[in-house]
Each structure stands twice: as C-alpha cells, then as structure tokens.
Design an enzyme around this catalytic site. Structure first.
Site, short mmCIF file in Angstrom:
data_model
loop_
_atom_site.label_atom_id
_atom_site.label_comp_id
_atom_site.label_asym_id
_atom_site.label_seq_id
_atom_site.Cartn_x
_atom_site.Cartn_y
_atom_site.Cartn_z
N GLY A 30 0.83 -1.21 0.00
CA GLY A 30 0.00 0.00 0.00
C GLY A 30 0.86 1.25 0.00
O GLY A 30 2.10 1.17 0.00
N SER A 31 0.20 2.40 0.02
CA SER A 31 0.95 3.66 -0.09
C SER A 31 1.81 3.91 1.15
O SER A 31 2.93 4.43 1.05
CB SER A 31 -0.01 4.82 -0.32
N THR A 32 1.31 3.53 2.33
CA THR A 32 2.11 3.75 3.56
C THR A 32 3.30 2.79 3.57
O THR A 32 4.43 3.19 3.89
CB THR A 32 1.24 3.54 4.82
N GLY A 83 0.64 -0.99 6.69
CA GLY A 83 -0.43 -0.04 6.99
C GLY A 83 -1.73 -0.79 7.29
O GLY A 83 -1.74 -2.02 7.44
N GLY A 96 -6.70 -4.74 3.57
CA GLY A 96 -6.99 -5.37 2.27
C GLY A 96 -7.51 -4.41 1.23
O GLY A 96 -7.91 -4.83 0.15
N GLY A 97 -7.48 -3.11 1.54
CA GLY A 97 -7.90 -2.11 0.55
C GLY A 97 -7.11 -2.26 -0.75
O GLY A 97 -7.63 -2.02 -1.83
N GLY A 98 -5.86 -2.70 -0.62
CA GLY A 98 -5.03 -2.91 -1.80
C GLY A 98 -5.14 -4.32 -2.36
O GLY A 98 -4.48 -4.66 -3.35
N GLU A 104 -0.49 -10.70 3.16
CA GLU A 104 -0.21 -9.88 4.35
C GLU A 104 -0.45 -10.69 5.62
O GLU A 104 0.35 -10.66 6.56
CB GLU A 104 -1.11 -8.63 4.35
C1 5RP Z 1 -3.34 -3.54 1.33
C2 5RP Z 1 -3.56 -3.10 2.72
C3 5RP Z 1 -3.04 -1.75 3.10
O1 5RP Z 1 -2.23 -1.88 4.23
C4 5RP Z 1 -4.18 -0.84 3.39
O2 5RP Z 1 -5.07 -0.86 2.29
C5 5RP Z 1 -3.71 0.58 3.65
O3 5RP Z 1 -3.20 1.13 2.47
P1 5RP Z 1 -2.63 2.60 2.40
O4 5RP Z 1 -1.35 2.61 3.19
O5 5RP Z 1 -2.40 2.83 0.93
O6 5RP Z 1 -3.66 3.54 2.96
O7 5RP Z 1 -4.12 -3.77 3.54
O8 5RP Z 1 -3.95 -4.77 1.06
#
Ligand code: 5RP
Length: 219
Positions: A30-32, A83, A96-98, A104
């Site tokens: 993810g971005s973080t 993140g 899991g947004g990504g 993970e």
């Molecule tokens: C990816 C994740 C990420 O950790 C979560 O979606 C946060 O992402 P971001 O740092 O871009 O806000 O679980 O599957």
C-alpha cells in the site's frame, strides 16, 4: 500544515527504529508501506533482505536493490511492517484495501512483531465503515456473497481486480463490526473464502499513528 502523505512518511521513518540490524523484514503493501520501503532502502546495508506481501511491494523493494526472499527461505521473521485501512485502540485492524490481504496475513502471522503504520484518520472506535475486503475463490463468488448477505453485509465484487493469488475480492459494505475476533473466525469458515480483511486474532503489537502533533506510539 502536514498533508496525509507527510503523515505517512513520518510514520514510515519512525518504523525504522523497530527494524533490528541484520534481520529479514516482513513488508506490507500500500501507499504507507511504500513510504516504509523507501525508508528501508536508506538502511539496506544493515538488513539481510525482505519478505514481501505482494508482487507490487517485491518490485519496489527490488527497485531499491533490496533482496526479496520467499517466506519459505526466510523462516520466522522478527518484524512485519504494514499499513491498515482502519485500526481500533485494541489494535484490531481492517485491511486489504489494496487486495493483498492473504499474503499480508501470512507474512504477519510468521512475524514476532507487527508494526502498524497509520495516519490519524484511520483510528476508529468500531471497524466496518471501510468496506471489508474478502479474497474468494472465483467459483464460490455467488455462494459466498449469499452468506455475506445473511450476515448482514452488502457484498460488492471488486470489478476488474484479480489478486496475486488469482482470486477475486468481494468488498462487504454496511458492517458494524462489534466483535472482530469472532467475525474473523466466522468468515474464515465460509467455504470459498481464502482470507478476510480482519486482522484481529493476530492484532498489531505497535501502532505508529501520524498526527498533526507528531508520531504517537501506541502499544
Ligand atoms: C493492502 C492493505 C493496506 O495496508 C491498506 O489498504 C492501507 O493502504 P494505504 O497505506 O495505501 O492507505 O491492507 O492490502
């Protein structure tokens, strides 16, 4: 005035102190996590390598010249850094947004410490405002969706998305998750569900929270 990226960069930098010398680091997605990978690159000579939780993170790590190993090669890890989409004060996370939730959860589960990096907007009292991602074997799409409706959710297929494992993601809207540990287990028992985005049974050990007043550490 710090923007969200500044907060992510600040927590990523703070996470470096949790990386022991000479270790293999578990790296999230993810971005973080990307900001963390960029910070890790600055100390790459002090670590042995990394285990990535996605193809995207592996590519970014390799782009920085960090050796990426498989989890099978690496064995148990000291630390996993990632993140989250939401986290509570009990360190229960929704992730899991990504779409990388399965790998993970595997890498986090093989790590002694989970360091979670979030900006302050992600700290919530109750999980579920962010739709809960569930990785599903494609042939089970409809039957899993029906069972999710029976649990009170509104399942939506993530259109045009395939996970690194060749599966689909169903995002479940409208859940108010009062008992994340119980729901995590319940969802895992639905046939066809590979992984759900609740990370509650194995919660974070440390939360580095990016706020306008600096990085707050919660344990
Ligand atoms: C990816 C994740 C990420 O950790 C979560 O979606 C946060 O992402 P971001 O740092 O871009 O806000 O679980 O599957």
């Amino acid at each position: 005035m710090m923007n969200q990226d500044d907060l992510k960069r600040a927590v990523a930098l703070a996470a470096i102190q949790y990386v022991p010398a000479d270790c293999i680091v578990g790296v999230g997605t993810g971005s973080t996590a990307n900001f963390f990978i960029d910070e890790l690159a600055k100390i790459k000579n002090k670590i042995r390598g990394a285990v990535a939780s996605s193809e995207a993170s592996a590519k970014r790590l390799q782009g920085h010249g960090i050796e990426v190993m498989s989890l099978n090669e690496a064995g148990a890890l000291e630390v996993y850094v990632d993140g989250a989409d939401e986290i509570t004060r009990h360190m229960h996370m929704l992730k899991g947004g990504g779409g990388a939730l399965t790998r993970e959860k595997i890498v986090a589960g093989a790590s002694r410490k989970f360091i979670c990096l979030c900006d302050a907007s992600k700290l919530v009292d109750v999980l579920g405002k962010f739709p809960l991602p569930i990785e599903v074997i494609p042939m089970a799409r409809s039957s899993v969706a029906r069972q999710l409706v029976a649990l009170g959710g509104q399942p939506m297929l993530r259109e045009g998305f395939t996970t690194d494992n060749g599966n689909i993601i169903i995002d479940v809207h409208g859940l108010k998750i009062m008992n994340p540990v119980e729901l995590e287990s319940e969802l895992d028992h639905i046939a066809g569900v590979v992984t759900n985005g609740l990370f509650a049974r194995r919660a974070a050990d440390v939360l580095l929270l990016g706020t306008a007043d600096g990085v707050k550490t919660m344990t």
